[in-house]
Design a protein around this motif. Structure first.
Motif, PDB file in Angstrom:
ATOM      1  N   GLN A  91       0.830  -1.192   0.000  1.00 59.12           N
ATOM      2  CA  GLN A  91       0.000   0.000   0.000  1.00 59.12           C
ATOM      3  C   GLN A  91       0.873   1.255   0.000  1.00 59.12           C
ATOM      4  O   GLN A  91       1.829   1.346   0.768  1.00 59.12           O
ATOM      5  N   PHE A  92       0.549   2.181  -0.889  1.00 53.07           N
ATOM      6  CA  PHE A  92       1.196   3.485  -0.873  1.00 53.07           C
ATOM      7  C   PHE A  92       0.280   4.478  -1.578  1.00 53.07           C
ATOM      8  O   PHE A  92      -0.567   4.111  -2.389  1.00 53.07           O
ATOM      9  N   MET A 117      10.851   2.886  -3.365  1.00 48.50           N
ATOM     10  CA  MET A 117      10.080   1.638  -3.371  1.00 48.50           C
ATOM     11  C   MET A 117      10.489   0.812  -4.583  1.00 48.50           C
ATOM     12  O   MET A 117      11.094   1.347  -5.519  1.00 48.50           O
ATOM     13  N   PRO A 118      10.198  -0.498  -4.581  1.00 42.35           N
ATOM     14  CA  PRO A 118      10.611  -1.348  -5.699  1.00 42.35           C
ATOM     15  C   PRO A 118       9.959  -0.927  -7.017  1.00 42.35           C
ATOM     16  O   PRO A 118       8.842  -0.409  -7.052  1.00 42.35           O
ATOM     17  N   LYS A 119      10.689  -1.182  -8.090  1.00 48.07           N
ATOM     18  CA  LYS A 119      10.170  -0.853  -9.413  1.00 48.07           C
ATOM     19  C   LYS A 119       8.993  -1.734  -9.796  1.00 48.07           C
ATOM     20  O   LYS A 119       8.085  -1.309 -10.516  1.00 48.07           O
ATOM     21  N   LEU A 122       5.593  -0.280  -8.774  1.00 48.24           N
ATOM     22  CA  LEU A 122       5.071   0.719  -9.705  1.00 48.24           C
ATOM     23  C   LEU A 122       4.578   0.072 -10.990  1.00 48.24           C
ATOM     24  O   LEU A 122       3.581   0.502 -11.573  1.00 48.24           O
ATOM     25  N   TYR A 123       5.279  -0.976 -11.425  1.00 47.50           N
ATOM     26  CA  TYR A 123       4.866  -1.661 -12.651  1.00 47.50           C
ATOM     27  C   TYR A 123       3.479  -2.275 -12.497  1.00 47.50           C
ATOM     28  O   TYR A 123       2.653  -2.218 -13.417  1.00 47.50           O
ATOM     29  N   ARG A 124       3.199  -2.845 -11.327  1.00 47.91           N
ATOM     30  CA  ARG A 124       1.870  -3.422 -11.101  1.00 47.91           C
ATOM     31  C   ARG A 124       0.806  -2.331 -11.064  1.00 47.91           C
ATOM     32  O   ARG A 124      -0.328  -2.540 -11.517  1.00 47.91           O
TER      33      ARG A 124
END
Length: 295
Positions: A91-92, A117-119, A122-124
């Motif tokens: 969650q963000f 945060m992991p890339k 963001l891709y999801r």
């Protein structure tokens, strides 16, 4: 003396996930075994054996259906696995992206570093539609004079007769649009679909950095249709390349001296365009333009 003990085999029932269609069939079969408002004794093991499922799963399907009926809801016995299995999403707040400078939002890698945060997270979000990718094109700067000129051109395309009543654009039946475009004769890499026994094509060029370009001039007009929507005029005047022919000065292995060769015009000037209009475009318009001009 060695002693061997025989270990009895234990048959475990394989637990498999039932599809939503199977769960609905199980509920309908249990519903057929209801007598006087109650489920007949032994119905759950019988239905479980028929579908090869665990009796506990069949009992939960029946309990869910009865809970929906008691609460006045639509009967839903579909599986909850799609929403309850797998790793929970991180969650963000996506609104934090608006606070980041645009220079750090040109790629997912730079954006992930700015958000810490992991890339893949963001891709999801991009796949789910929470973040919108946008390809931005550089636009020319328009001064006030250019804006005024564009506005005057738009106003000139309005019909003067109904300008103050109901403004409409001109029908464009007496206009011919021309445009030029450069094309490379070939590309550095090309994709072909070949058979297994076919040989790969050999394409050669003196220098891959300087592939020959040819400019074409295209002329089109608005198509014409009769009252029955039959096409009277296609609207395509023609496409004319900027090329010239000259005899070869020397002999080579591919042609003899004096053979006419077609070459591209490297530098297209205003005089060359004027010559193309006079010698190619205007004769094509006279030959293809419809005789009955209604506008």
């Amino acid at each position: 003396m060695d002693t061997f003990f025989e270990i009895p085999s234990v048959h475990h029932r394989s637990r498999r996930n039932l599809t939503n269609q199977q769960r609905q069939l199980i509920f309908e079969m249990l519903l057929m075994k209801v007598q006087q408002g109650k489920l007949k004794r032994g119905s759950i093991p019988e239905v479980a054996a028929a579908f090869g499922a665990n009796p506990k799963i069949v009992r939960r399907i029946w309990q869910r259906a009865m809970a929906c009926f008691t609460n006045g809801l639509a009967i839903d016995v579909s599986s909850k696995l799609p929403t309850h299995v797998g790793r929970k999403p991180k969650q963000f707040d996506v609104n934090r992206i608006a606070e980041i400078d645009l220079r750090q939002r040109t790629s997912l890698r730079s954006l992930s570093m700015a958000l810490n945060m992991p890339k893949t997270t963001l891709y999801r979000r991009v796949k789910k539609g929470h973040i919108r990718p946008h390809t931005n094109a550089l636009k020319p700067y328009l001064s006030n004079d250019l804006k005024r000129a564009r506005l005057q051109f738009c106003l000139s395309m309005l019909e003067p007769s109904n300008l103050y009543t109901q403004p409409t654009f001109k029908n464009m039946y007496n206009y011919v649009h021309i445009d030029e475009k450069w094309f490379f004769m070939t590309k550095e890499t090309e994709r072909y679909y070949l058979l297994l026994e076919e040989h790969e094509p050999l394409r050669t060029c003196k220098r891959k950095q300087f592939i020959t370009k040819i400019m074409f001039l295209a002329a089109i007009a608005r198509p014409r249709y009769d009252p029955s929507r039959n096409q009277e005029f296609l609207g395509k005047i023609g496409i004319f390349p900027f090329t010239f022919t000259e005899p070869a000065k020397r002999r080579s292995k591919s042609r003899a001296a004096g053979t006419l060769e077609t070459k591209a015009v490297i530098r297209v000037t205003k005089e060359i365009i004027r010559t193309c209009l006079i010698e190619n475009v205007l004769p094509a318009i006279r030959a293809k333009w419809p005789r009955c001009i209604d506008g």
